[in-house]
Design a protein around this motif. Structure first.
Motif, PDB file in Angstrom:
ATOM      1  N   HIS A  15      58.042 -14.620  19.320  1.00 30.86           N
ATOM      2  CA  HIS A  15      58.749 -13.367  19.573  1.00 30.86           C
ATOM      3  C   HIS A  15      59.226 -13.379  21.021  1.00 30.86           C
ATOM      4  N   PRO A  16      60.504 -13.061  21.265  1.00 24.85           N
ATOM      5  CA  PRO A  16      61.062 -13.195  22.616  1.00 24.85           C
ATOM      6  C   PRO A  16      60.335 -12.349  23.663  1.00 24.85           C
ATOM      7  N   ASP A  17      59.904 -11.153  23.297  1.00 25.59           N
ATOM      8  CA  ASP A  17      59.246 -10.268  24.254  1.00 25.59           C
ATOM      9  C   ASP A  17      57.752 -10.496  24.330  1.00 25.59           C
ATOM     10  N   LEU A  18      57.139 -10.572  23.142  1.00 26.76           N
ATOM     11  CA  LEU A  18      55.676 -10.521  23.045  1.00 26.76           C
ATOM     12  C   LEU A  18      55.021 -11.893  23.118  1.00 26.76           C
ATOM     13  N   GLY A  19      55.833 -12.935  23.099  1.00 24.19           N
ATOM     14  CA  GLY A  19      55.259 -14.272  22.961  1.00 24.19           C
ATOM     15  C   GLY A  19      55.040 -14.553  21.493  1.00 24.19           C
ATOM     16  N   GLU A  20      54.136 -13.774  20.898  1.00 23.56           N
ATOM     17  CA  GLU A  20      53.936 -13.862  19.456  1.00 23.56           C
ATOM     18  C   GLU A  20      53.907 -12.460  18.873  1.00 23.56           C
ATOM     19  N   ALA A  21      54.412 -12.333  17.660  1.00 31.48           N
ATOM     20  CA  ALA A  21      54.326 -11.058  16.959  1.00 31.48           C
ATOM     21  C   ALA A  21      53.432 -11.231  15.737  1.00 31.48           C
ATOM     22  N   VAL A  22      52.692 -10.169  15.413  1.00 32.79           N
ATOM     23  CA  VAL A  22      51.825 -10.207  14.238  1.00 32.79           C
ATOM     24  C   VAL A  22      52.677 -10.012  12.983  1.00 32.79           C
ATOM     25  N   ALA A  23      52.457 -10.851  11.973  1.00 36.22           N
ATOM     26  CA  ALA A  23      53.169 -10.725  10.700  1.00 36.22           C
ATOM     27  C   ALA A  23      52.167 -10.959   9.576  1.00 36.22           C
ATOM     28  N   ALA A  24      52.523 -10.506   8.372  1.00 39.43           N
ATOM     29  CA  ALA A  24      51.581 -10.643   7.253  1.00 39.43           C
ATOM     30  C   ALA A  24      52.314 -10.894   5.951  1.00 39.43           C
ATOM     31  N   VAL A  25      51.664 -11.629   5.067  1.00 36.52           N
ATOM     32  CA  VAL A  25      52.095 -11.644   3.671  1.00 36.52           C
ATOM     33  C   VAL A  25      50.986 -10.996   2.856  1.00 36.52           C
ATOM     34  N   VAL A  26      51.403 -10.283   1.824  1.00 34.92           N
ATOM     35  CA  VAL A  26      50.458  -9.500   1.030  1.00 34.92           C
ATOM     36  C   VAL A  26      50.708  -9.757  -0.449  1.00 34.92           C
ATOM     37  N   GLN A  27      49.618  -9.974  -1.170  1.00 31.83           N
ATOM     38  CA  GLN A  27      49.706 -10.030  -2.632  1.00 31.83           C
ATOM     39  C   GLN A  27      49.269  -8.676  -3.176  1.00 31.83           C
ATOM     40  N   LYS A  28      50.157  -8.057  -4.000  1.00 31.00           N
ATOM     41  CA  LYS A  28      49.839  -6.728  -4.544  1.00 31.00           C
ATOM     42  C   LYS A  28      49.264  -6.855  -5.948  1.00 31.00           C
ATOM     43  N   HIS A  29      48.559  -5.819  -6.359  1.00 28.30           N
ATOM     44  CA  HIS A  29      48.177  -5.723  -7.769  1.00 28.30           C
ATOM     45  C   HIS A  29      49.446  -5.489  -8.580  1.00 28.30           C
TER      46      HIS A  29
END
Ligand code: ATP
Ligand code: MG
Length: 506
Positions: free
Chosen positions: A436-450
């Motif tokens: 991420h240009p500002d943060l260095g790294e950004a938190v991201a997620a993948v989610v499996q739904k019911h």
């Protein structure tokens, strides 16, 4: 020689069953302890005839079969070094392993022979043999011409028994050099800790090219003089059918989630078992609880790695605490350290370091890499991040390489995953960092739904996490996936997730 240790514990009655094939073309065939002795002797004689000398590597990429097990034992008996390769590896990968390990012989599936000969020629591997699931192939055929006796080659404790390549979850796989005593000491400990008995029957559905299925699964049973129900792969229907005849099962967490997803699975099938063991990847506390509700069994979770075989285990007697991997095994020292190597106290999160007779001799051909991961006092820096709680239970919260540093703050993926997993409608999640240009790294997620939870949107998930965690830990993006990407050992492939979504914020 590790084989001598196994042999010293064979049952007095050599006609006792060791391994029964429960699927595949030879379903119904079984091998006794006398067969182990005879078939591994035949194979060891073949190895010698092919020019394999003590200390030589024997690379093996074949489908799981009883003969594959016998070949492993034969390599030990010949004093050579067993080097199993994941059956999923393709050309480019195999080329690398052959170049790196320089084996004297490579054994492959009969159908791969032509391609393997090419790769072997390119890497300067002098011999190629084949072994198939129907007890076929050139190695099996040559074995029939050989005597059923072989004088097992003496080996020192410190001699290599095997080189196993790590799973490659955090980068290119490294060859971990395991000695006879690394394995022998660890297997004796596991045998005792898990209360193995001669009448134990282990349901074995794991691959045998990895520490879990190869050493932990086969080794503990050999030391007990017990027996195996052998499945070439995990299949929930087959497992359900076989469980009533088993006393133990070892699995990766996905085995247990798949069993729970099977409507017919319940108390009745699990009643005969004394122990279910899980490892290789984190077992969700939810899965642990659901399994206990459904069957009455508390899964015993343990922690290990290619470089050290098994490291910690929940207790056989006493509380098996969901979300923990239990206590360091007897003889294994474990500490949690900060970046600078300072040893941390209970409940403090840092990198797990270990030392013990189980700890490997180093990475094959990589002395610098080995040195980098070792402290001056001989502790190995595992790369796993965790803590020891007040009761002494070890918790793993992720891998140092998966730690996200966002705007200068440390985010442990596991903490965010725990919040995501607890949201109604979420089956499971994986949290990772993206450039991420500002943060260095950004938190991201993948989610499996019911299934059927179309109402659960990215915005809703982000809002729900925001209510529970500090802003810097909240995922900036959430993607929904039908299933988390996993390898054969059930490990979530975070490097793959990072690659897939790399450009999101760039
Ligand atoms: P590479 O070292 O090549 O990146 P890898 O570490 O996945 O791959 P393995 O040696 O097969 O290769 O796996 C060991 C790792 O598996 C451990 O370091 C740990 O991260 C994980 N692991 C094993 N058991 C557990 C467990 N019970 N809970 C959480 N993680 C576990
Ligand atoms: Mg590793």
């Amino acid at each position: 020689n590790l084989y001598h240790l196994f042999e010293s514990r064979f049952p007095a009655d050599r006609e006792r069953r060791f391994l029964a094939l429960e699927d595949g073309p030879r379903r119904g065939v079984y091998y006794t302890y006398a067969d182990i002795d005879a078939v591994s002797a035949r194979f060891a004689n073949v190895l010698v005839a092919l020019g394999v000398k003590p200390g030589d590597r024997v690379a093996v990429q074949v489908e799981k079969s009883a003969e594959n097990v016998m070949l492993f034992l034969a390599v030990l008996r010949a004093g050579a070094v067993y080097l199993p390769l994941n059956t999923a590896y393709r050309r480019g990968e195999i080329a690398y392993f052959l170049e790196d390990a320089g084996p004297a012989l490579v054994v492959c599936r009969p159908e791969d022979e032509a391609e393997m000969r090419e790769l072997a020629a390119a890497a300067g591997v002098p011999q190629v043999a084949t072994l198939g699931v129907a007890a076929d192939g050139s190695l099996a055929a040559a074995g029939l011409e050989q005597p059923t006796t072989f004088a097992t080659v003496p080996r020192e404790r410190d001699d290599l028994a095997a080189i196993l390549y790590t799973s490659g979850t955090t980068g290119r796989s490294k060859g971990a050099m395991m000695t006879h005593w690394n394995l022998g000491s660890n297997l004796l400990t596991l045998h005792d800790c898990w209360g193995f008995r001669p009448d134990d029957v282990l349901l074995h559905a794991l691959p045998v090219f990895h520490t879990h299925g190869l050493f932990v699964g086969l080794g503990t049973v050999l030391l007990a003089g017990g027996s195996l129900l052998f499945l070439s792969r995990f299949d929930a229907d087959a497992v359900l059918r076989l469980l009533p005849g088993a006393t133990l099962m070892m699995g990766v967490p996905t085995f247990y989630t798949r069993l729970l997803a099977h409507p017919a699975f319940g108390r009745a099938q699990a009643a005969h078992l004394r122990l279910f063991i899980s490892g290789s990847a984190p077992l969700l506390a939810d899965t642990h609880r659901a399994f206990q509700e459904r069957t009455g069994h508390a899964i015993l979770e343990r922690y290990g790695m290619t470089e050290a075989c098994m490291i910690t285990s929940n207790p056989l007697e006493g509380d098996r605490i969901p979300g923990t991997v239990g206590f360091p095994l007897p003889g294994v020292e474990l500490r949690v350290a900060g970046e600078d190597g300072s040893v941390l106290g209970p409940e403090e999160i840092g990198v797990i370091e270990i030392r013990g007779p189980n700890l490997f001799k180093g990475y094959w051909n990589k002395p610098e890499k080995t040195a980098e991961e070792m402290r001056p006092d001989g502790f190995f820096i595992t790369g796993d991040v965790g803590k020891v709680d007040a009761r002494g239970y070890v918790h793993i919260v992720g891998r140092a390489k998966d730690l996200i540093i966002s705007g200068g703050f440390n985010v442990y993926p596991k903490e965010v995953e725990t919040v995501l997993d607890a949201l109604p409608g979420v089956v499971e999640s994986a949290v990772f960092g993206l450039p991420h240009p500002d943060l260095g790294e950004a938190v991201a997620a993948v989610v499996q739904k019911h299934p059927g939870r179309d109402d659960l949107t990215e915005a809703a998930v982000i809002a729900a996490v925001k209510a529970e965690l500090a802003g810097f830990k909240v995922p900036k993006r959430v993607w929904f996936v039908p299933e988390l990407p996993r390898n054969t050992m059930g490990k979530v492939q975070k490097a793959l997730l990072r690659d897939t979504h790399r450009g999101t914020f760039a």
